[in-house]
Design a protein around this motif. Structure first.
Motif, PDB file in Angstrom:
ATOM      1  N   SER A   6       1.074   8.963   1.396  1.00 60.16           N
ATOM      2  CA  SER A   6      -0.248   8.096   1.483  1.00 60.16           C
ATOM      3  C   SER A   6      -1.244   8.328   0.409  1.00 60.16           C
ATOM      4  CB  SER A   6      -0.702   8.284   2.880  1.00 60.16           C
ATOM      5  OG  SER A   6      -1.590   7.255   2.896  1.00 60.16           O
ATOM      6  N   TYR A  10      -2.270   5.570  -2.532  1.00 58.58           N
ATOM      7  CA  TYR A  10      -3.597   5.215  -2.679  1.00 58.58           C
ATOM      8  C   TYR A  10      -4.348   5.332  -3.946  1.00 58.58           C
ATOM      9  CZ  TYR A  10      -3.519   3.089   1.881  1.00 58.58           C
ATOM     10  OH  TYR A  10      -3.243   2.488   3.294  1.00 58.58           O
ATOM     11  N   THR A 106       3.525   1.927  -7.281  1.00 58.29           N
ATOM     12  CA  THR A 106       3.081   1.653  -5.972  1.00 58.29           C
ATOM     13  C   THR A 106       4.080   1.184  -4.852  1.00 58.29           C
ATOM     14  OG1 THR A 106       0.813   1.347  -6.734  1.00 58.29           O
ATOM     15  CG2 THR A 106       1.084   0.408  -4.865  1.00 58.29           C
TER      16      THR A 106
END
Length: 133
Positions: A6, A10, A106
């Motif tokens: 995670s 980000y 991503t």
């Protein structure tokens, strides 16, 4: 998505958005196309450092290593010619070449969250997956 994945996701989003903002700034500059773009080299240096840190943290996630290496390569090319050694069009090309692999990384990080790891599936489930059933 585990905490490490995670965080990496980000960070990649942050980097992509940051380079996108720089690209938009260059694209909307009132300067002519043949003049140097005069990017802020300090900002680029900071983003390159963040990109390199992100790559180090991505070592366990093999699917994003190549895209991040590609982004670092293109960012290095941009830094070698910046500021004022390239025209706006070439600057935009380099920025796009940085953003494309960041977008790929991503996508890899977000799509892999929906996949079940192969070790968690039974042999029957894996066979069905290989056969496309």
């Amino acid at each position: 998505m585990n905490a490490e994945r995670s965080q990496l996701y980000y960070t990649c989003v942050f980097l992509h958005v940051s380079f996108q903002a720089i690209l938009n700034s260059v694209a909307t500059s009132p300067r002519r196309d043949d003049t140097p773009c005069w990017l802020d080299a300090q900002t680029l240096r900071m983003l390159l450092g963040e990109l390199q840190r992100c790559r180090q943290e991505a070592a366990p996630f093999k699917e994003v290593n190549q895209p991040l290496d590609t982004a670092i390569y293109h960012c290095g090319l941009l830094m070698a010619q910046c500021p004022a050694a390239l025209n706006r069009q070439l600057c935009q090309h380099h920025l796009s070449a940085i953003m494309a692999p960041l977008k790929e990384a991503t996508a890899q990080l977000s799509s892999s969250t929906q996949r079940t790891p192969a070790t968690a599936s039974s042999p029957r489930q894996r066979l069905r997956g290989w056969l496309g059933w």
